[in-house]
Design an enzyme around this catalytic site. Structure first.
Site, short mmCIF file in Angstrom:
data_model
loop_
_atom_site.label_atom_id
_atom_site.label_comp_id
_atom_site.label_asym_id
_atom_site.label_seq_id
_atom_site.Cartn_x
_atom_site.Cartn_y
_atom_site.Cartn_z
CG HIS A 172 1.05 5.26 3.96
ND1 HIS A 172 0.56 4.76 4.56
CD2 HIS A 172 2.06 4.07 4.04
CE1 HIS A 172 0.19 3.73 5.74
NE2 HIS A 172 1.20 3.30 4.71
CG HIS A 189 -0.84 0.04 2.40
ND1 HIS A 189 0.41 -1.49 3.15
CD2 HIS A 189 -0.05 0.83 3.70
CE1 HIS A 189 0.36 -1.19 4.06
NE2 HIS A 189 0.35 0.23 4.39
#
Length: 386
Positions: free
Chosen positions: A374, A372
């Site tokens: 950020h 993922h």
């Protein structure tokens, strides 16, 4: 009269159109062939196999056509072979009498159909259904077949292997709807150009599809599979070509060709994470961006006034960044583009700058092992980070 080996080779080279480099550089001279034409091909080539099916089934005598490996003249990248096919690929054909060189499987096979029309079956060269099926095969299947055996992308126009595999299956289903159900061949009772074209590719598909973790339920349509199995049993030519191809493919198996190929030998076996539940809609999230490949949502524990996570919908082995391979180039690019678009969105609280972060591993602060990105903004950041 006694001639030196070098003089003999020069004479033969002149007769057979070989590129002469001098005796010290001639490690793989072309063997002497008295045949009228030579078809250059290798057993594993599915595109070349269509030419072999035509040659075998028509019963073209070896005095007219001999099949030869490019390796016998130094390989596909040798000067001699590139003079025949500048692309350095198989199949290719050379007419020993006229010097005519023909390249690419469709062109070579249609040349054989025209030149040897008086031998064996016609292969229905003017059948529009057969020609359409062959054309669909060449445009939509051949162009992406490397997804079965190539270490990494691109696979034609596809940068993601799973997408290419799904497209290959989709195109097989399109072909299945064009078949004549009366059989035993694709266009009815008589063998067609479509049979010669498509059969070798199903040799690949039938053997290689099961090697991959692709999530496709019916990779090969039942009608295509039934035709494939049946034509091998009723037509010795197709069985012969199947055996030739599988003889080489089995060597690929023995050499572990698929051991290090993504989705085959290398699979995602890690447990599901909370992100999978968010993607499935099992856990609510404030989604700010979504398409077929990525999902972006607000972090429930924000580290900045604006904090969004961008994830791939299909983890595809990307538990963390260091698991990335060439198979992930496209999705990584999609993630970065999405992050850039989000960072420009003032409605989410972003200003003139944003910090884009990927934590790789527990020591770097990664908590969820589903890659993922950020995207943080709405405040000033210091450097170095903590």
């Amino acid at each position: 009269m006694i001639f030196s080996k070098h003089i003999v080779f020069l004479i033969l080279s002149s007769l057979f159109g070989l590129h002469v480099k001098g005796s010290e550089g001639l490690s793989s001279p072309m063997p002497i062939k008295t045949t009228n034409r030579i078809l250059f091909d290798v057993p594993v080539s599915n595109n070349g196999a269509r030419c072999r099916i035509i040659a075998y089934k028509k019963g073209i005598p070896e005095s007219e056509l001999t099949i030869m490996s490019p390796a016998d003249m130094g390989g596909t990248k040798s000067a001699d072979y590139l003079a025949i096919n500048p692309q350095g690929k198989v199949p290719a054909l050379k007419d020993q009498t006229t010097g005519l060189c023909v390249a690419e499987s469709d062109t070579v096979s249609r040349f054989l159909l025209a030149e040897y029309a008086h031998y064996g079956p016609s292969f229905q060269p003017n059948n529009p259904i057969s020609n359409t099926m062959a054309r669909f095969h060449d445009i939509y299947l051949s162009s992406i077949q490397s997804c079965f055996y190539k270490p990494g992308p691109p696979f034609g126009t596809f940068g993601i292997r799973k997408d290419a595999l799904k497209e290959y299956s989709k195109q097989l289903h399109i072909l299945a709807e064009m078949m004549d159900p009366s059989g035993p061949y694709l266009c009815g009772k008589e063998v067609s150009f479509a049979d010669a074209t498509i059969f070798p590719s199903i040799v690949f598909a039938a053997h290689m599809f099961p090697k991959f973790d692709h999530g496709i339920e019916h990779t090969i349509p039942e009608k295509i599979q039934a035709w494939f199995d049946n034509v091998k049993s009723v037509d010795p030519t197709f069985q012969k070509v199947y055996d030739e191809m599988m003889g080489s493919i089995s060597k690929w198996d023995e050499a572990g060709r698929w051991d290090k190929i993504h989705l085959a030998g290398i699979r995602d076996t890690d447990p599901r994470t909370i992100f999978d539940k968010i993607i499935a809609g099992e856990i609510p999230a404030t989604v700010v961006k979504e398409d077929d490949k990525i999902l972006a949502f607000k972090d429930i524990n924000p580290a900045a006034p604006a904090h969004v996570l961008v994830i791939p919908k299909d983890r595809d082995g990307l538990t963390r960044l260091r698991k990335a391979t060439s198979d992930h180039v496209e999705i990584l690019g999609r993630l970065m583009v999405a992050a850039a678009e989000i960072a420009r969105d003032e409605s989410l609280g972003f200003g003139e700058g944003a910090r884009i972060v990927i934590n790789d591993g527990k020591e770097a602060g990664q908590e969820v092992f589903h890659l993922h990105v950020h995207v943080l903004g709405g405040r000033a950041f210091s450097w170095p980070p903590g």
